[in-house]
Design a protein around this motif. Sequence first.
Motif, short mmCIF file in Angstrom:
data_model
loop_
_atom_site.label_atom_id
_atom_site.label_comp_id
_atom_site.label_asym_id
_atom_site.label_seq_id
_atom_site.Cartn_x
_atom_site.Cartn_y
_atom_site.Cartn_z
N ILE A 79 -10.72 8.90 9.94
CA ILE A 79 -10.37 7.59 9.38
C ILE A 79 -9.34 7.66 8.24
O ILE A 79 -8.87 6.64 7.76
CB ILE A 79 -11.61 6.83 8.87
CG1 ILE A 79 -12.33 7.60 7.78
CG2 ILE A 79 -12.55 6.52 10.01
CD1 ILE A 79 -13.47 6.82 7.14
N TYR A 80 -8.96 8.86 7.83
CA TYR A 80 -8.06 8.99 6.68
C TYR A 80 -7.06 10.12 6.90
O TYR A 80 -7.44 11.20 7.37
CB TYR A 80 -8.87 9.29 5.41
CG TYR A 80 -8.03 9.67 4.21
CD1 TYR A 80 -7.50 8.69 3.38
CD2 TYR A 80 -7.77 11.00 3.92
CE1 TYR A 80 -6.73 9.04 2.28
CE2 TYR A 80 -6.99 11.35 2.82
CZ TYR A 80 -6.47 10.37 2.01
OH TYR A 80 -5.71 10.70 0.92
N ASP A 83 0.73 0.07 5.72
CA ASP A 83 0.59 0.32 4.29
C ASP A 83 -0.50 1.35 4.03
O ASP A 83 -1.49 1.42 4.76
CB ASP A 83 0.21 -0.97 3.56
CG ASP A 83 1.34 -1.98 3.54
OD1 ASP A 83 2.52 -1.58 3.62
OD2 ASP A 83 1.04 -3.19 3.47
N ALA A 84 -0.30 2.12 2.98
CA ALA A 84 -1.35 3.03 2.52
C ALA A 84 -2.50 2.19 1.97
O ALA A 84 -2.29 1.10 1.44
CB ALA A 84 -0.81 3.94 1.43
N THR A 85 -3.71 2.71 2.12
CA THR A 85 -4.89 1.99 1.63
C THR A 85 -5.53 2.68 0.44
O THR A 85 -6.40 2.11 -0.22
CB THR A 85 -5.94 1.87 2.75
OG1 THR A 85 -6.27 3.19 3.22
CG2 THR A 85 -5.41 1.02 3.90
N THR A 86 -5.12 3.92 0.16
CA THR A 86 -5.75 4.72 -0.88
C THR A 86 -4.68 5.49 -1.66
O THR A 86 -3.68 5.92 -1.09
CB THR A 86 -6.72 5.74 -0.26
OG1 THR A 86 -7.63 5.05 0.59
CG2 THR A 86 -7.51 6.49 -1.31
N GLY A 104 -2.68 7.63 0.91
CA GLY A 104 -3.36 7.95 2.15
C GLY A 104 -3.73 6.67 2.88
O GLY A 104 -3.65 5.58 2.31
N GLY A 105 -4.11 6.82 4.11
CA GLY A 105 -4.49 5.65 4.90
C GLY A 105 -5.03 6.06 6.25
O GLY A 105 -5.33 7.23 6.50
N ALA A 106 -5.12 5.07 7.12
CA ALA A 106 -5.63 5.31 8.47
C ALA A 106 -4.69 6.27 9.21
O ALA A 106 -3.49 6.32 8.92
CB ALA A 106 -5.72 3.99 9.22
N PRO A 107 -5.23 7.03 10.16
CA PRO A 107 -4.37 7.94 10.93
C PRO A 107 -3.15 7.20 11.48
O PRO A 107 -3.27 6.11 12.03
CB PRO A 107 -5.29 8.41 12.06
CG PRO A 107 -6.66 8.35 11.46
CD PRO A 107 -6.63 7.11 10.59
N GLY A 154 -8.65 5.42 -5.28
CA GLY A 154 -8.93 4.02 -4.99
C GLY A 154 -7.73 3.34 -4.38
O GLY A 154 -6.84 3.99 -3.84
N SER A 155 -7.70 2.03 -4.50
CA SER A 155 -6.58 1.25 -3.97
C SER A 155 -5.29 1.68 -4.64
O SER A 155 -5.28 2.03 -5.82
CB SER A 155 -6.83 -0.23 -4.23
OG SER A 155 -7.97 -0.66 -3.56
N PRO A 156 -4.18 1.64 -3.89
CA PRO A 156 -2.91 2.01 -4.50
C PRO A 156 -2.62 1.17 -5.74
O PRO A 156 -2.83 -0.05 -5.73
CB PRO A 156 -1.89 1.73 -3.39
CG PRO A 156 -2.67 1.89 -2.13
CD PRO A 156 -4.04 1.36 -2.46
N ARG A 157 -2.18 1.83 -6.78
CA ARG A 157 -1.89 1.14 -8.04
C ARG A 157 -0.48 0.64 -8.06
O ARG A 157 0.40 1.11 -7.44
CB ARG A 157 -2.11 2.09 -9.22
CG ARG A 157 -3.53 2.60 -9.28
CD ARG A 157 -3.76 3.57 -10.40
NE ARG A 157 -3.32 4.91 -9.96
CZ ARG A 157 -3.53 6.02 -10.63
NH1 ARG A 157 -4.15 5.99 -11.77
NH2 ARG A 157 -3.12 7.17 -10.17
#
Length: 122
Positions: A53-54, A96-99, A85-88, A119-122
């Motif tokens: 998932i990542y 978009d990146a989710t982390t 990072g994000g979904a494959p 966490g969420s992208p800053r």
Amino acid sequence: MNVSTLTALALIAGTASLALSPVKGQEAVPAAQVRAINLARNTAVAENGGLSIYRPQPCMLETSSGGGDCLLQNDPSVYTFQFLGGAPGWPEDGSDATTETEIQISPDGRTVDSILYNGSPR
């Protein structure tokens, strides 16, 4: 495990050997830095649910450059990496990146000193 997970694991495991043969004109990346990027990347993968998932930002696979754009700090006291990072497939398909992860690794590359942010992208 499915084929894509096994492929990703093989890719991650195989990248460490890239640092052992520098590109002509480049210095070899120290073994501690290769360990540090591998530990940082694998810690982020584990913290964010695993490879199914990542996926971390591609610069976290750049062991031959010691982390490339993901390496924020490299001094005698710590390696600091900051990456998305994000979904494959997220970077390849334009998602978009989710982390966002910022992590500090010991100078010998063997210990996570601190996860400064995950966490969420800053």
